[in-house]
Write a protein that holds these residues in place. Sequence first.
Motif, PDB file in Angstrom:
ATOM      1  N   ALA A  23       0.842  -1.201   0.000  1.00 14.97           N
ATOM      2  CA  ALA A  23       0.000   0.000   0.000  1.00 14.97           C
ATOM      3  C   ALA A  23       0.874   1.247   0.000  1.00 14.97           C
ATOM      4  O   ALA A  23       1.924   1.268   0.639  1.00 14.97           O
ATOM      5  CB  ALA A  23      -0.897  -0.003   1.238  1.00 14.97           C
ATOM      6  N   LEU A  27      -1.184   7.858   0.844  1.00 16.99           N
ATOM      7  CA  LEU A  27      -2.468   7.925   0.153  1.00 16.99           C
ATOM      8  C   LEU A  27      -3.236   9.173   0.558  1.00 16.99           C
ATOM      9  O   LEU A  27      -3.907   9.797  -0.261  1.00 16.99           O
ATOM     10  CB  LEU A  27      -3.293   6.680   0.460  1.00 16.99           C
ATOM     11  N   TYR A  39      -6.522  14.133  -0.424  1.00 20.79           N
ATOM     12  CA  TYR A  39      -6.080  13.008  -1.236  1.00 20.79           C
ATOM     13  C   TYR A  39      -4.714  13.355  -1.829  1.00 20.79           C
ATOM     14  O   TYR A  39      -4.516  14.424  -2.398  1.00 20.79           O
ATOM     15  CB  TYR A  39      -7.082  12.713  -2.345  1.00 20.79           C
ATOM     16  N   SER A  40      -3.801  12.428  -1.690  1.00 18.75           N
ATOM     17  CA  SER A  40      -2.431  12.693  -2.103  1.00 18.75           C
ATOM     18  C   SER A  40      -2.333  13.078  -3.579  1.00 18.75           C
ATOM     19  O   SER A  40      -1.587  13.980  -3.949  1.00 18.75           O
ATOM     20  CB  SER A  40      -1.570  11.451  -1.831  1.00 18.75           C
ATOM     21  N   ARG A  41      -3.114  12.394  -4.414  1.00 13.48           N
ATOM     22  CA  ARG A  41      -3.049  12.682  -5.850  1.00 13.48           C
ATOM     23  C   ARG A  41      -3.532  14.093  -6.142  1.00 13.48           C
ATOM     24  O   ARG A  41      -2.896  14.846  -6.910  1.00 13.48           O
ATOM     25  CB  ARG A  41      -3.894  11.663  -6.610  1.00 13.48           C
TER      26      ARG A  41
END
Length: 328
Positions: A23, A27, A39-41
Motif C-alpha cells: 500500500a 495515500l 487526497y495525495s493525488r
Amino acid sequence: MAKEAAGSSGGPQPEQRSGPGVAPDNLMVKCPKCKEILYSRDWEKNLKVCSRCNYHFRLTAHERVNLLLDPGSFVELDAAMVSVDPLNFVSRSQSYAEKLQEERAKVGLNEGAIRGYGTIEGLPLSLAVMDFRFIGGSMGSVVGEKVTRAIELGLERRWPVLVVSTSGGARMQEGFYSLLQMAKTVAALARLSEAHIPYFSLITDPTTGGVTASFAMLGDVILAEPGALIAFAGPRVIEQFMHVKLPEGTVNSEFVLQHGMIDAVVHRRELRATLARLLRLYKVPEAARAQQPASATAQSQVEVATLLPRQSSQSRAEVGGGQDGLRS
C-alpha cells in the motif's frame, strides 16, 4: 571546507517500497494548518498546496527545480561536493561526520543545496536551490560555496541569478567556517551588482538566521511564498529570550511585505510565470547593458512593481508605496 565525493554524483538514494500488495505510504495527507485530510493525488496536482486553507507545504530541491524550470532544461553542477569536518565536531549522540553520512542516506542528497543552470520559458539563468530536509537547510561550507558558484556562473555568462532559500541558518557544527559563507556570498553578489546583472531571491518556508541576514534579503527583486516563516531569530527563540508570546503572523511573508522588506508574495502556481516576466523585463542587449545608466535601472525597478501579482488592493498599496525597498 568541502571536497568531492567519490562514486556516484547524485548521492545515495533512500530505499523505496514498491511491488504488488504494498500500500502507498502517502495515500492521504493531513494539512498541518487547517487539519483537512487531502487526497495525495489531488494534493500533488495542486502543487502541494492545501485546497482549503492555501497552506504551502515544503518542497524538496528537485521538486522546486521541476516547478520553476522548463522540462529537461536543468543541468546540475557540483553534485559530488560534500562537507568535511574541520572542527572534528562531536555532539552528545554522534559526530558531525556520522551526522552527514546519516543525512545523505536519508535525504538522497550530498548536501543541503543543489546548483546548476536552466531556462524559464527559454530564458537562461543560473540558480541555487536549498533543501530543508538536509540538517534543516543549514548553511555550511558547501551550501555557501554552491550559492557563490551559482552567482559566479551568472557573472561569467551574464545570466540572471536565482537563489531559492529555505534554511534554519548557519550550520553550528562548522562554527566559524559557516559564518564565513555570509561574507563570501555577499561579496559575490556585490560583484554581480557591479556588472548590472539581476539577482532574484525566492524565500520559502522557513528562512531564518544567517541566510536571512545575507543573500536571501539582497535580491534586486525579492519574492516569497504565502505564509512562509521569514525572520532572523525564530519565534521560539524570541519567546524564550523575551518571555513574551509573539502575536500571530508577525514573522511570516505577509508581515515582512507589509513592512517593506520584500517585494511581493506570490502563490506557488504563479511563481514560474512571475519569474519569466522578470527575466524578460531585465533582459538587456549585451552592448547596451554595459552602458545602461543608473536612471534606466531605477525605471526598470519601478516597472517591476507593476508586473508582480498582487493578492489584494492592500498589497498593491503596500508595494506601490514602497519603491525604496526595490534594491538596485
